[in-house]
Motif scaffolding. Structure first.
Motif, PDB file in Angstrom:
ATOM      1  N   GLN A 150    -108.334 -27.429  -7.983  1.00 34.99           N
ATOM      2  CA  GLN A 150    -107.625 -28.389  -7.158  1.00 34.99           C
ATOM      3  C   GLN A 150    -107.519 -29.730  -7.832  1.00 34.99           C
ATOM      4  OE1 GLN A 150    -109.748 -28.346  -3.558  1.00 34.99           O
ATOM      5  NE2 GLN A 150    -108.131 -27.244  -2.466  1.00 34.99           N
ATOM      6  N   ASN A 151    -106.489 -30.444  -7.476  1.00 36.92           N
ATOM      7  CA  ASN A 151    -106.369 -31.794  -7.992  1.00 36.92           C
ATOM      8  C   ASN A 151    -107.259 -32.718  -7.185  1.00 36.92           C
ATOM      9  OD1 ASN A 151    -104.570 -30.936  -9.827  1.00 36.92           O
ATOM     10  ND2 ASN A 151    -102.795 -31.965  -8.945  1.00 36.92           N
ATOM     11  N   CYS A 152    -107.764 -33.695  -7.885  1.00 35.89           N
ATOM     12  CA  CYS A 152    -108.544 -34.720  -7.227  1.00 35.89           C
ATOM     13  C   CYS A 152    -107.549 -35.677  -6.596  1.00 35.89           C
ATOM     14  CB  CYS A 152    -109.350 -35.400  -8.323  1.00 35.89           C
ATOM     15  SG  CYS A 152    -109.983 -36.976  -7.906  1.00 35.89           S
ATOM     16  N   SER A 153    -107.836 -36.118  -5.387  1.00 29.68           N
ATOM     17  CA  SER A 153    -106.891 -36.990  -4.720  1.00 29.68           C
ATOM     18  C   SER A 153    -107.586 -38.275  -4.297  1.00 29.68           C
ATOM     19  CB  SER A 153    -106.311 -36.265  -3.513  1.00 29.68           C
ATOM     20  OG  SER A 153    -105.385 -37.095  -2.877  1.00 29.68           O
ATOM     21  N   LEU A 154    -107.039 -39.388  -4.722  1.00 25.90           N
ATOM     22  CA  LEU A 154    -107.641 -40.685  -4.407  1.00 25.90           C
ATOM     23  C   LEU A 154    -106.688 -41.509  -3.564  1.00 25.90           C
ATOM     24  CD1 LEU A 154    -109.039 -41.735  -7.886  1.00 25.90           C
ATOM     25  CD2 LEU A 154    -110.260 -40.690  -5.990  1.00 25.90           C
ATOM     26  N   LEU A 155    -107.257 -42.312  -2.704  1.00 23.35           N
ATOM     27  CA  LEU A 155    -106.445 -43.176  -1.863  1.00 23.35           C
ATOM     28  C   LEU A 155    -106.902 -44.615  -2.093  1.00 23.35           C
ATOM     29  CD1 LEU A 155    -104.273 -42.542   0.282  1.00 23.35           C
ATOM     30  CD2 LEU A 155    -106.048 -42.874   1.982  1.00 23.35           C
ATOM     31  N   CYS A 156    -105.953 -45.455  -2.454  1.00 27.80           N
ATOM     32  CA  CYS A 156    -106.272 -46.867  -2.655  1.00 27.80           C
ATOM     33  C   CYS A 156    -105.681 -47.621  -1.471  1.00 27.80           C
ATOM     34  CB  CYS A 156    -105.644 -47.361  -3.948  1.00 27.80           C
ATOM     35  SG  CYS A 156    -105.829 -49.125  -4.189  1.00 27.80           S
ATOM     36  N   SER A 157    -106.470 -48.491  -0.850  1.00 31.80           N
ATOM     37  CA  SER A 157    -105.936 -49.183   0.316  1.00 31.80           C
ATOM     38  C   SER A 157    -106.399 -50.630   0.427  1.00 31.80           C
ATOM     39  CB  SER A 157    -106.298 -48.422   1.586  1.00 31.80           C
ATOM     40  OG  SER A 157    -107.686 -48.293   1.688  1.00 31.80           O
ATOM     41  N   VAL A 158    -105.601 -51.399   1.133  1.00 26.94           N
ATOM     42  CA  VAL A 158    -105.987 -52.760   1.524  1.00 26.94           C
ATOM     43  C   VAL A 158    -105.660 -52.912   3.001  1.00 26.94           C
ATOM     44  CG1 VAL A 158    -105.813 -54.058  -0.626  1.00 26.94           C
ATOM     45  CG2 VAL A 158    -103.758 -53.604   0.676  1.00 26.94           C
ATOM     46  N   VAL A 159    -106.474 -53.660   3.699  1.00 24.93           N
ATOM     47  CA  VAL A 159    -106.175 -53.903   5.110  1.00 24.93           C
ATOM     48  C   VAL A 159    -106.068 -55.399   5.349  1.00 24.93           C
ATOM     49  CG1 VAL A 159    -107.193 -51.790   6.019  1.00 24.93           C
ATOM     50  CG2 VAL A 159    -108.627 -53.809   5.724  1.00 24.93           C
ATOM     51  N   ASN A 160    -105.295 -55.725   6.372  1.00 23.48           N
ATOM     52  CA  ASN A 160    -105.138 -57.118   6.810  1.00 23.48           C
ATOM     53  C   ASN A 160    -104.468 -58.049   5.813  1.00 23.48           C
ATOM     54  OD1 ASN A 160    -106.174 -56.679   9.339  1.00 23.48           O
ATOM     55  ND2 ASN A 160    -108.285 -56.975   8.658  1.00 23.48           N
ATOM     56  N   VAL A 161    -103.700 -57.507   4.897  1.00 26.90           N
ATOM     57  CA  VAL A 161    -102.827 -58.371   4.101  1.00 26.90           C
ATOM     58  C   VAL A 161    -101.440 -57.745   4.059  1.00 26.90           C
ATOM     59  CG1 VAL A 161    -104.381 -59.644   2.583  1.00 26.90           C
ATOM     60  CG2 VAL A 161    -103.702 -57.333   1.959  1.00 26.90           C
ATOM     61  N   GLY A 162    -100.463 -58.550   4.333  1.00 31.78           N
ATOM     62  CA  GLY A 162     -99.087 -58.068   4.299  1.00 31.78           C
ATOM     63  C   GLY A 162     -98.382 -58.552   3.048  1.00 31.78           C
ATOM     64  N   HIS A 163     -97.186 -58.047   2.822  1.00 27.51           N
ATOM     65  CA  HIS A 163     -96.337 -58.474   1.716  1.00 27.51           C
ATOM     66  C   HIS A 163     -97.053 -58.400   0.380  1.00 27.51           C
ATOM     67  CE1 HIS A 163     -93.568 -59.726   4.802  1.00 27.51           C
ATOM     68  NE2 HIS A 163     -94.577 -60.332   5.394  1.00 27.51           N
ATOM     69  N   VAL A 164     -97.589 -57.230   0.088  1.00 32.50           N
ATOM     70  CA  VAL A 164     -98.281 -57.035  -1.183  1.00 32.50           C
ATOM     71  C   VAL A 164     -97.729 -55.790  -1.874  1.00 32.50           C
ATOM     72  CG1 VAL A 164    -100.436 -58.131  -0.490  1.00 32.50           C
ATOM     73  CG2 VAL A 164    -100.117 -55.685  -0.092  1.00 32.50           C
ATOM     74  N   THR A 165     -98.081 -55.673  -3.131  1.00 33.63           N
ATOM     75  CA  THR A 165     -97.742 -54.471  -3.887  1.00 33.63           C
ATOM     76  C   THR A 165     -99.042 -53.786  -4.274  1.00 33.63           C
ATOM     77  OG1 THR A 165     -95.721 -55.447  -4.746  1.00 33.63           O
ATOM     78  CG2 THR A 165     -96.610 -53.599  -5.968  1.00 33.63           C
ATOM     79  N   LEU A 166     -99.079 -52.482  -4.058  1.00 38.04           N
ATOM     80  CA  LEU A 166    -100.238 -51.693  -4.475  1.00 38.04           C
ATOM     81  C   LEU A 166     -99.815 -50.850  -5.668  1.00 38.04           C
ATOM     82  CD1 LEU A 166    -101.866 -50.178  -1.256  1.00 38.04           C
ATOM     83  CD2 LEU A 166    -102.985 -51.589  -2.968  1.00 38.04           C
ATOM     84  N   SER A 167    -100.629 -50.835  -6.709  1.00 39.66           N
ATOM     85  CA  SER A 167    -100.251 -50.090  -7.913  1.00 39.66           C
ATOM     86  C   SER A 167    -101.439 -49.340  -8.497  1.00 39.66           C
ATOM     87  CB  SER A 167     -99.730 -51.034  -8.991  1.00 39.66           C
ATOM     88  OG  SER A 167     -98.822 -51.955  -8.458  1.00 39.66           O
ATOM     89  N   TRP A 168    -101.177 -48.146  -8.968  1.00 40.43           N
ATOM     90  CA  TRP A 168    -102.188 -47.387  -9.725  1.00 40.43           C
ATOM     91  C   TRP A 168    -101.888 -47.538 -11.199  1.00 40.43           C
ATOM     92  CZ3 TRP A 168    -106.669 -45.424  -8.491  1.00 40.43           C
ATOM     93  CH2 TRP A 168    -106.923 -45.017  -7.171  1.00 40.43           C
ATOM     94  N   TYR A 169    -102.934 -47.813 -11.967  1.00 38.78           N
ATOM     95  CA  TYR A 169    -102.789 -47.940 -13.410  1.00 38.78           C
ATOM     96  C   TYR A 169    -103.714 -46.961 -14.116  1.00 38.78           C
ATOM     97  CZ  TYR A 169    -100.217 -52.347 -13.121  1.00 38.78           C
ATOM     98  OH  TYR A 169     -99.267 -53.314 -12.883  1.00 38.78           O
TER      99      TYR A 169
END
Ligand SMILES: *[C@@H]1O[C@H](CO)[C@@H](O)[C@H](O)[C@H]1NC(C)=O
Ligand SMILES: *[C@@H]1O[C@H](CO)[C@@H](O)[C@H](O)[C@H]1NC(C)=O
Ligand SMILES: *[C@@H]1O[C@H](CO)[C@@H](O)[C@H](O)[C@H]1NC(C)=O
Ligand SMILES: *[C@@H]1O[C@H](CO)[C@@H](O)[C@H](O)[C@H]1NC(C)=O
Ligand SMILES: *[C@@H]1O[C@H](CO)[C@@H](O)[C@H](O)[C@H]1NC(C)=O
Ligand SMILES: *[C@@H]1O[C@H](CO)[C@@H](O)[C@H](O)[C@H]1NC(C)=O
Ligand SMILES: *[C@@H]1O[C@H](CO)[C@@H](O)[C@H](O)[C@H]1NC(C)=O
Length: 276
Positions: A150-169
């Motif tokens: 199986q593939n490993c699955s990761l979730l990156c999150s932020v709470v309580n901030v709007g108007h942002v960009t989330l990026s995986w590198y």
């Protein structure tokens, strides 16, 4: 050297532009919680200036300087400016301390002496960003025996901030990214395995925070799972060796057959020669 010259030239042009065109709006990005000073840069200090600061073009008067008096009117708008404004009588500059997103907007300063000039500052307040959180998003009841498949699955999150960009590198290369305005955001990443070079970054136009993946916590590290990482490679190798194996067998068979044939032919030759 040349660059610096060009740059300073550009700066001069900008300044001249701002001074000449009093309708120009100066962009002022600020991080929440910081202080910002809006400076009208009075070229000539005149003692009999009347200076008025308004929030939201032609809106609420929040500060005023006359020749002998300085006043701050900070009870407008339910007191969002209360105890946050400072006015410099000498320079006419307005300082907003401990700024919040409520203070985003255009600030206009009107300087009246013999002539009247107006300067506008477009203050945009950006959130102070939290470090994103990375959790494992793999199915909970996947048995350990099949996890290598199986593939490993990761979730990156932020709470309580709007108007942002989330990026995986991975290292410096961008793998995926979303721009979101909601307060709850997450971006998932699916991989066969991980090494230390993966990270998730949350950013807005002036700030960014990065969380690096902790391999031991979340996924099987690539270093000790040759199979899961290089499954396709291993398959390819297996296929190749099968092909090579078959080919070898075929060549050996062919060799045997042809050499037998050769022997037979030579034999025939011999017989023919003797016959003639
Ligand atoms: C400011 O000075 C003028 C005279 O120069 C005077 O008439 C006026 O009352 C003063 N205002 C204040 C608020 O002290
Ligand atoms: C102020 O700046 C923000 C962010 O750059 C921009 O979206 C907005 O349009 C600007 N507003 C004005 C009136 O210039
Ligand atoms: C666990 O697996 C079973 C069958 O394999 C499935 O019915 C069940 O929904 C799974 N539970 C979770 C929490 O994934
Ligand atoms: C954000 O997510 C958390 C947990 O996933 C949840 O408890 C909370 O209600 C969500 N908030 C919003 C505004 O959607
Ligand atoms: C697992 O990840 C690989 C690449 O990392 C991808 O090609 C493949 O489609 C993924 N499989 C699943 C089931 O997500
Ligand atoms: C993140 O912020 C730093 C300054 O804090 C900046 O040097 C860097 O370029 C930013 N990175 C990205 C990808 O925006
Ligand atoms: C990764 O997680 C392990 C176990 O929770 C912890 O001991 C280690 O300090 C973590 N490493 C980093 C770089 O956070």
């Amino acid at each position: 050297m040349v660059d610096r010259f060009v740059l300073s030239c550009l700066c001069c042009c900008c300044l001249v532009g701002v001074l000449a065109d009093s309708n120009a709006v100066k962009s002022v990005p600020v991080t929440e919680g910081d202080s910002v000073t809006l400076n009208p840069d009075l070229s000539v200090k005149q003692s009999d200036n009347l200076i008025m600061w308004n929030f939201k073009t032609n809106g609420y008067l929040i500060a005023k300087i006359t020749s002998n008096h300085t006043s701050i009117i900070d009870d407008v708008l339910d007191g969002i400016f209360r105890d946050r404004l400072k006015l410099d009588h000498q320079t006419g500059s307005l300082t907003i301390t401990d700024i919040t997103t409520q203070h985003t907007g255009v600030y206009q300063v009107t300087i009246s002496s013999k002539t009247k000039s107006v300067y506008r500052f477009n203050v945009t307040v950006y959130a102070r960003l939290p470090v994103p959180v990375i959790i494992s998003d793999s199915p909970q009841n996947s048995s350990s025996s099949s996890s290598s498949q199986q593939n490993c699955s990761l979730l990156c999150s932020v709470v309580n901030v709007g108007h942002v960009t989330l990026s995986w590198y991975k290292g410096n290369s961008l793998l995926s990214s979303i721009s979101v305005s909601d307060l709850n955001n997450s971006l998932s990443l699916r991989l066969r395995c991980l090494d230390d070079s993966y990270s998730c970054m949350v950013s807005n136009p002036i700030n960014n925070r990065t969380k690096y993946v902790n391999v031991t916590d979340l996924c099987r590290p690539c270093s000790d799972c040759a199979f899961c990482c290089h499954a396709s490679e291993a398959l390819a190798r297996l296929a190749l060796s099968v092909v090579v194996g078959v080919a070898t067998v075929a060549i050996v068979f062919y060799d045997i057959i042809t050499s037998r044939k050769g022997v037979n032919e030579r034999h025939h030759d011999l017989q023919y020669k003797t016959a003639s």
